[in-house]
Design a protein around this motif. Structure first.
Motif, PDB file in Angstrom:
ATOM      1  N   ARG A  51       0.800  -1.215   0.000  1.00 18.72           N
ATOM      2  CA  ARG A  51       0.000   0.000   0.000  1.00 18.72           C
ATOM      3  C   ARG A  51       0.841   1.277   0.000  1.00 18.72           C
ATOM      4  O   ARG A  51       0.300   2.368   0.052  1.00 18.72           O
ATOM      5  CB  ARG A  51      -0.935  -0.016   1.201  1.00 18.72           C
ATOM      6  N   HIS A 162      -4.380  -1.409  11.161  1.00 15.83           N
ATOM      7  CA  HIS A 162      -5.501  -1.608  10.230  1.00 15.83           C
ATOM      8  C   HIS A 162      -6.650  -2.303  10.945  1.00 15.83           C
ATOM      9  O   HIS A 162      -6.442  -3.133  11.809  1.00 15.83           O
ATOM     10  CB  HIS A 162      -5.073  -2.439   9.012  1.00 15.83           C
ATOM     11  N   GLY A 163      -7.871  -1.950  10.516  1.00  7.96           N
ATOM     12  CA  GLY A 163      -9.061  -2.511  11.156  1.00  7.96           C
ATOM     13  C   GLY A 163      -9.345  -1.749  12.438  1.00  7.96           C
ATOM     14  O   GLY A 163      -8.498  -0.997  12.941  1.00  7.96           O
ATOM     15  N   GLY A 164     -10.544  -1.952  12.952  1.00 10.35           N
ATOM     16  CA  GLY A 164     -10.914  -1.232  14.159  1.00 10.35           C
ATOM     17  C   GLY A 164     -10.208  -1.788  15.384  1.00 10.35           C
ATOM     18  O   GLY A 164     -10.011  -3.001  15.489  1.00 10.35           O
ATOM     19  N   ARG A 179      -0.604  -3.876  10.325  1.00  5.40           N
ATOM     20  CA  ARG A 179      -0.523  -4.685   9.110  1.00  5.40           C
ATOM     21  C   ARG A 179       0.664  -5.630   9.154  1.00  5.40           C
ATOM     22  O   ARG A 179       0.634  -6.683   8.540  1.00  5.40           O
ATOM     23  CB  ARG A 179      -0.461  -3.798   7.868  1.00  5.40           C
ATOM     24  N   ARG A 204      -4.132  -9.185   8.931  1.00  8.52           N
ATOM     25  CA  ARG A 204      -5.316  -8.468   8.426  1.00  8.52           C
ATOM     26  C   ARG A 204      -6.025  -7.708   9.539  1.00  8.52           C
ATOM     27  O   ARG A 204      -6.275  -6.537   9.438  1.00  8.52           O
ATOM     28  CB  ARG A 204      -6.301  -9.474   7.816  1.00  8.52           C
ATOM     29  N   ILE A 206      -7.706  -8.183  13.962  1.00  9.32           N
ATOM     30  CA  ILE A 206      -7.838  -8.988  15.181  1.00  9.32           C
ATOM     31  C   ILE A 206      -9.281  -8.915  15.664  1.00  9.32           C
ATOM     32  O   ILE A 206     -10.026  -8.003  15.292  1.00  9.32           O
ATOM     33  CB  ILE A 206      -6.906  -8.492  16.307  1.00  9.32           C
ATOM     34  N   ALA A 253     -10.088 -12.245   7.339  1.00  5.80           N
ATOM     35  CA  ALA A 253     -10.489 -11.494   8.538  1.00  5.80           C
ATOM     36  C   ALA A 253     -11.106 -12.437   9.555  1.00  5.80           C
ATOM     37  O   ALA A 253     -11.589 -13.519   9.213  1.00  5.80           O
ATOM     38  CB  ALA A 253     -11.500 -10.409   8.182  1.00  5.80           C
ATOM     39  N   PHE A 409     -16.426   4.102   1.179  1.00  2.00           N
ATOM     40  CA  PHE A 409     -15.861   3.036   2.014  1.00  2.00           C
ATOM     41  C   PHE A 409     -16.702   2.798   3.257  1.00  2.00           C
ATOM     42  O   PHE A 409     -16.968   1.669   3.642  1.00  2.00           O
ATOM     43  CB  PHE A 409     -14.449   3.459   2.442  1.00  2.00           C
ATOM     44  N   PHE A 410     -17.126   3.900   3.909  1.00  4.95           N
ATOM     45  CA  PHE A 410     -17.717   3.744   5.241  1.00  4.95           C
ATOM     46  C   PHE A 410     -19.109   4.352   5.323  1.00  4.95           C
ATOM     47  O   PHE A 410     -19.365   5.413   4.748  1.00  4.95           O
ATOM     48  CB  PHE A 410     -16.826   4.415   6.295  1.00  4.95           C
ATOM     49  N   ARG A 412     -22.093   5.076   8.481  1.00  2.87           N
ATOM     50  CA  ARG A 412     -22.286   5.013   9.929  1.00  2.87           C
ATOM     51  C   ARG A 412     -23.565   5.727  10.326  1.00  2.87           C
ATOM     52  O   ARG A 412     -24.011   6.673   9.672  1.00  2.87           O
ATOM     53  CB  ARG A 412     -21.117   5.708  10.650  1.00  2.87           C
ATOM     54  N   MET A 425     -15.256   8.300  -0.623  1.00  2.00           N
ATOM     55  CA  MET A 425     -13.802   8.498  -0.677  1.00  2.00           C
ATOM     56  C   MET A 425     -13.113   7.761  -1.818  1.00  2.00           C
ATOM     57  O   MET A 425     -11.958   8.043  -2.121  1.00  2.00           O
ATOM     58  CB  MET A 425     -13.153   8.159   0.667  1.00  2.00           C
ATOM     59  N   HIS A 457     -15.030   8.410   6.972  1.00  2.00           N
ATOM     60  CA  HIS A 457     -15.120   7.650   8.222  1.00  2.00           C
ATOM     61  C   HIS A 457     -15.766   8.447   9.354  1.00  2.00           C
ATOM     62  O   HIS A 457     -15.165   9.343   9.938  1.00  2.00           O
ATOM     63  CB  HIS A 457     -13.744   7.135   8.679  1.00  2.00           C
ATOM     64  N   TRP A 472      -8.990  13.349   5.811  1.00  2.00           N
ATOM     65  CA  TRP A 472      -8.058  12.233   5.707  1.00  2.00           C
ATOM     66  C   TRP A 472      -6.792  12.672   4.961  1.00  2.00           C
ATOM     67  O   TRP A 472      -6.504  12.201   3.869  1.00  2.00           O
ATOM     68  CB  TRP A 472      -8.795  11.124   4.941  1.00  2.00           C
ATOM     69  N   VAL A 498      -7.235   8.149  10.299  1.00  2.00           N
ATOM     70  CA  VAL A 498      -7.835   7.084   9.479  1.00  2.00           C
ATOM     71  C   VAL A 498      -9.188   6.645  10.035  1.00  2.00           C
ATOM     72  O   VAL A 498     -10.170   6.533   9.319  1.00  2.00           O
ATOM     73  CB  VAL A 498      -6.883   5.871   9.443  1.00  2.00           C
TER      74      VAL A 498
HETATM   75 FE1  DHE Z   1      -9.790  -1.899   5.662  1.00  2.00          FE
HETATM   76  C1  DHE Z   1     -11.592  -2.411   8.550  1.00  2.00           C
HETATM   77  C2  DHE Z   1     -10.315  -5.132   4.778  1.00  2.00           C
HETATM   78  C3  DHE Z   1      -8.312  -1.310   2.668  1.00  2.00           C
HETATM   79  C4  DHE Z   1      -9.206   1.322   6.588  1.00  2.00           C
HETATM   80  N1  DHE Z   1     -10.801  -3.457   6.494  1.00  2.00           N
HETATM   81  C5  DHE Z   1     -11.431  -3.473   7.702  1.00  2.00           C
HETATM   82  C6  DHE Z   1     -11.916  -4.793   7.966  1.00  2.00           C
HETATM   83  C7  DHE Z   1     -11.540  -5.577   6.906  1.00  2.00           C
HETATM   84  C8  DHE Z   1     -10.842  -4.726   5.974  1.00  2.00           C
HETATM   85  C9  DHE Z   1     -11.816  -7.052   6.709  1.00  2.00           C
HETATM   86  C10 DHE Z   1     -12.719  -5.223   9.178  1.00  2.00           C
HETATM   87  C11 DHE Z   1     -11.780  -5.751  10.181  1.00  2.00           C
HETATM   88  C12 DHE Z   1     -11.842  -5.138  11.552  1.00  2.00           C
HETATM   89  O1  DHE Z   1     -12.158  -3.946  11.713  1.00  2.00           O
HETATM   90  O2  DHE Z   1     -11.515  -5.864  12.487  1.00  2.00           O
HETATM   91  N2  DHE Z   1      -9.421  -3.001   3.992  1.00  2.00           N
HETATM   92  C13 DHE Z   1      -9.751  -4.292   3.839  1.00  2.00           C
HETATM   93  C14 DHE Z   1      -9.391  -4.724   2.512  1.00  2.00           C
HETATM   94  O3  DHE Z   1      -9.524  -5.892   2.046  1.00  2.00           O
HETATM   95  C15 DHE Z   1      -8.904  -3.557   1.763  1.00  2.00           C
HETATM   96  C16 DHE Z   1      -9.947  -3.180   0.693  1.00  2.00           C
HETATM   97  C17 DHE Z   1      -7.589  -3.824   1.031  1.00  2.00           C
HETATM   98  C18 DHE Z   1      -6.394  -3.972   1.919  1.00  2.00           C
HETATM   99  O4  DHE Z   1      -5.331  -3.553   1.503  1.00  2.00           O
HETATM  100  O5  DHE Z   1      -6.482  -4.488   3.018  1.00  2.00           O
HETATM  101  C19 DHE Z   1      -8.852  -2.530   2.869  1.00  2.00           C
HETATM  102  N3  DHE Z   1      -8.904  -0.288   4.798  1.00  2.00           N
HETATM  103  C20 DHE Z   1      -8.376  -0.258   3.570  1.00  2.00           C
HETATM  104  C21 DHE Z   1      -7.853   1.047   3.255  1.00  2.00           C
HETATM  105  O6  DHE Z   1      -7.295   1.402   2.181  1.00  2.00           O
HETATM  106  C22 DHE Z   1      -8.189   1.950   4.371  1.00  2.00           C
HETATM  107  C23 DHE Z   1      -9.246   2.916   3.866  1.00  2.00           C
HETATM  108  C24 DHE Z   1      -6.991   2.746   4.907  1.00  2.00           C
HETATM  109  C25 DHE Z   1      -5.956   1.951   5.663  1.00  2.00           C
HETATM  110  O7  DHE Z   1      -5.416   2.525   6.597  1.00  2.00           O
HETATM  111  O8  DHE Z   1      -5.648   0.803   5.347  1.00  2.00           O
HETATM  112  C26 DHE Z   1      -8.793   0.952   5.351  1.00  2.00           C
HETATM  113  N4  DHE Z   1     -10.319  -0.766   7.254  1.00  2.00           N
HETATM  114  C27 DHE Z   1      -9.969   0.545   7.432  1.00  2.00           C
HETATM  115  C28 DHE Z   1     -10.537   1.030   8.678  1.00  2.00           C
HETATM  116  C29 DHE Z   1     -11.241  -0.035   9.238  1.00  2.00           C
HETATM  117  C30 DHE Z   1     -11.078  -1.156   8.329  1.00  2.00           C
HETATM  118  C31 DHE Z   1     -10.397   2.461   9.222  1.00  2.00           C
HETATM  119  C32 DHE Z   1     -12.038  -0.033  10.539  1.00  2.00           C
HETATM  120  C33 DHE Z   1     -13.360   0.591  10.260  1.00  2.00           C
HETATM  121  C34 DHE Z   1     -14.269   0.680  11.456  1.00  2.00           C
HETATM  122  O9  DHE Z   1     -14.885   1.726  11.632  1.00  2.00           O
HETATM  123  O10 DHE Z   1     -14.382  -0.307  12.193  1.00  2.00           O
END
Ligand code: DHE
Length: 515
Positions: A51, A162-164, A179, A204, A206, A253, A409-410, A412, A425, A457, A472, A498
């Motif tokens: 990324r 990454h992820g919440g 990550r 990915r 937790i 995930a 993406f989000f 709420r 976004m 977000h 952002w 983020v």
């Molecule tokens: Fe995420 C949550 C998968 C790219 C920011 N993202 C999640 C979750 C999954 C997921 C399965 C839920 C898991 C959890 O919260 O425990 N994300 C993916 C992808 O497959 C994807 C499209 C490609 C990748 O490279 O992983 C992807 N995600 C992104 C981004 O490009 C984002 C926008 C910026 C970043 O920092 O990576 C991004 N993902 C987020 C955020 C959450 C998230 C902020 C939690 C959201 C929430 O409000 O709970």
């Protein structure tokens, strides 16, 4: 180690191969690890850098990364050397790096005396209305008082969370996943890190069990799930392998399904959903789907911490759950013919029961549920199209597609507001626009904009009166809007915030946010 260097590709521009490896050893290995698996600094592997664009990586090598230990090497290295290093870190390490149980255990660190820290917040604010803000710009976390909108504390996080973040049920501890595999347990009441462990090389997300006793990590590299107790001691790892043992899969995930007392797992390359129960009373698993040494002996598999497989026609890797967690709504890769790629799986019957009438690339993981006209619906953004699909959760039929200015993406909302907020976004033209939808009419009623910047977000305060959104950008901000007038009430400068997470909304599993 030697073999990894020996296999570096020769086509690295002006700098000869030995020079690149020597440069790495001399300047980078101490922090990023001899095999580029990370150390004090993040892993430098193609998987973990996917990324980060190459010019950005080169800029970091040359100029350093502000507010981190990463110094710039522009003064010590020539342009050709900088470029050679910048290219080389995107080449695979061969043989592929391994991360075994012993590596996980060795990586664990704990802060001495944490069990004696006071069992109440050491700061003045409502601990339930606390926001955790992940600032990706300089890899920090800010804790925000959700009544006064003031920062209580700010601390450095692991690289690229990454992820919440996930919480214990009392809201005292929060767990972050990075990550490159690190899990951090942080005591919000004492503002200190309790323990850290590295669960994998490319992780990915937790999940934390509803009873706060277990932490599960999902990895792309290696192809494993890692289960920990609440203090991040490794309990066991699971290899994500097909029933016949022939193939392994990346794990997309892991989600906590609290009402089922289980973790539900999405696999990237295997057409199965896995469920692992943390209920000590869970009945044994007798069915023929189970591939396990105990089946080979003709015995049932343990229900407690055993793998229950639901076979599918194609892999699903983005999930949403019905409020009682009886159904998993999953999306597969978009189909070439444009047909719907979403499916509804009954987790008890363990089979697909419906197709979700959403084409494109639904981002189910960011969906929400609410009552509309006496029925429960779910609404999901779409990463490919500017629309929100609203689905009836009894009939699984489409209620309405709501047009938005661009793919987002989000999404709420909150129980206490009639509105849902969604970003666009993914659209270069509309990334600066949040669209506000009325949950009663399913129609857009307003927009807020941040011209030319990415606005995304949203998370609500505990009472649903305010909506917080992210500008952002590296010199970005957290913007607080009144959730009924849509007027801005406050703005705090932040470095690419983020995501933001309200303790109360998370631990009570508000219908308007992710869990
Ligand atoms: Fe995420 C949550 C998968 C790219 C920011 N993202 C999640 C979750 C999954 C997921 C399965 C839920 C898991 C959890 O919260 O425990 N994300 C993916 C992808 O497959 C994807 C499209 C490609 C990748 O490279 O992983 C992807 N995600 C992104 C981004 O490009 C984002 C926008 C910026 C970043 O920092 O990576 C991004 N993902 C987020 C955020 C959450 C998230 C902020 C939690 C959201 C929430 O409000 O709970």
């Amino acid at each position: 180690m030697a073999s990894a260097w020996a296999q570096a590709p020769a086509s690295l521009g002006a700098a000869p191969q030995r020079t690149v490896t020597q440069l790495y050893q001399q300047h980078c290995a101490a922090c990023h690890g001899e095999q580029r698996l990370g150390g004090m600094g993040p892993a430098l592997l193609p998987e973990s850098l996917a990324r980060l664009k190459k010019p950005e990586a080169l800029a970091v090598i040359r100029d350093g990364r502000p507010a981190t230990q990463m110094a710039g090497f522009g003064a010590q290295l020539s342009e050709a050397e900088l470029k050679a290093l910048g290219e080389w870190i995107y080449t695979p390490v061969s043989p592929a790096p391994r991360w075994a149980d012993a590596d996980i255990r060795t990586s664990r660190v704990e802060t001495a005396g944490w069990k004696d820290w006071p069992a109440k917040p050491q700061w003045r604010a409502d601990p339930m209305n606390l926001f955790i803000v992940v600032e990706g710009g300089d890899h920090h976390v800010s804790l925000l008082d959700g009544d006064k909108f003031e920062v209580i504390h700010r601390f450095p996080s692991r690289f690229a969370l990454h992820g919440g973040p996930k919480f214990t049920p009392d809201g005292r501890y929060v767990f972050f996943g990075s990550r490159d595999g690190w899990i951090t347990k942080f005591d919000l009441w004492n503002l200190k890190t309790v323990a850290e462990v590295r669960a994998g090389i490319n992780m990915r997300n937790i999940a934390v069990s509803g009873d706060g006793q277990w932490v599960m990590a999902a990895n792309y590299l290696p192809h494993t799930l890692a289960l920990f107790d609440a203090d991040l001691n490794l309990v066991k790892t699971y290899e994500a392998r097909t029933q016949d043992g022939a193939r392994t899969s990346r794990v997309s995930a892991v989600y906590d399904a609290e009402p089922r007392k289980s973790f539900v797992i999405a696999l990237k390359d295997i057409a199965e959903i896995w469920e692992i129960s943390y209920d000590r009373q869970a009945p044994p698993i007798y069915d023929g789907f189970v591939h396990d040494y105990k089946m080979a002996e003709g015995l049932p598999k343990d229900g407690f911490l055993g793998v229950r497989r639901t076979p599918l026609a194609e892999p699903l890797d983005d999930f949403f759950f019905s409020p009682n967690y009886a159904y998993a709504l999953g999306a597969s890769r978009p189909h070439d013919d444009g047909s719907p790629s979403g499916q509804v799986v009954n987790l008890d019957a363990r089979r697909k029961i419906a197709t979700l009438p959403i084409a494109g690339m639904p981002h189910l993981g960011s969906g929400i549920t609410f009552d509309h006209g006496g029925r429960r619906v779910m609404a999901s953004p779409n990463l490919k199209d500017g629309r929100i699909s609203v689905i009836d959760m009894q009939t699984w039929q489409l209620v309405k597609d709501i047009e938005t200015p661009g793919p987002g993406f989000f999404m709420r909302s909150h129980e206490a507001t009639p509105y849902a907020w969604v970003d666009s976004m993914m659209s270069p033209k509309a990334k600066d626009t949040l669209t506000i939808l009325d949950k009663r009419t399913l129609a857009p009623v307003a927009q807020v904009r941040e011209p030319g910047k990415t606005l995304a977000h949203i998370e609500f305060t505990k009472d649903g009166r305010y909506a917080l959104a992210s500008v952002w950008e590296n010199d970005g901000a957290l913007v607080v809007y009144d959730a009924s007038t849509f007027k801005e009430v406050k703005r705090l400068p932040m470095k690419k915030p983020v995501g933001k997470y309200n303790v109360f909304n998370k631990i009570t599993r508000s219908e308007g946010t992710s869990h």
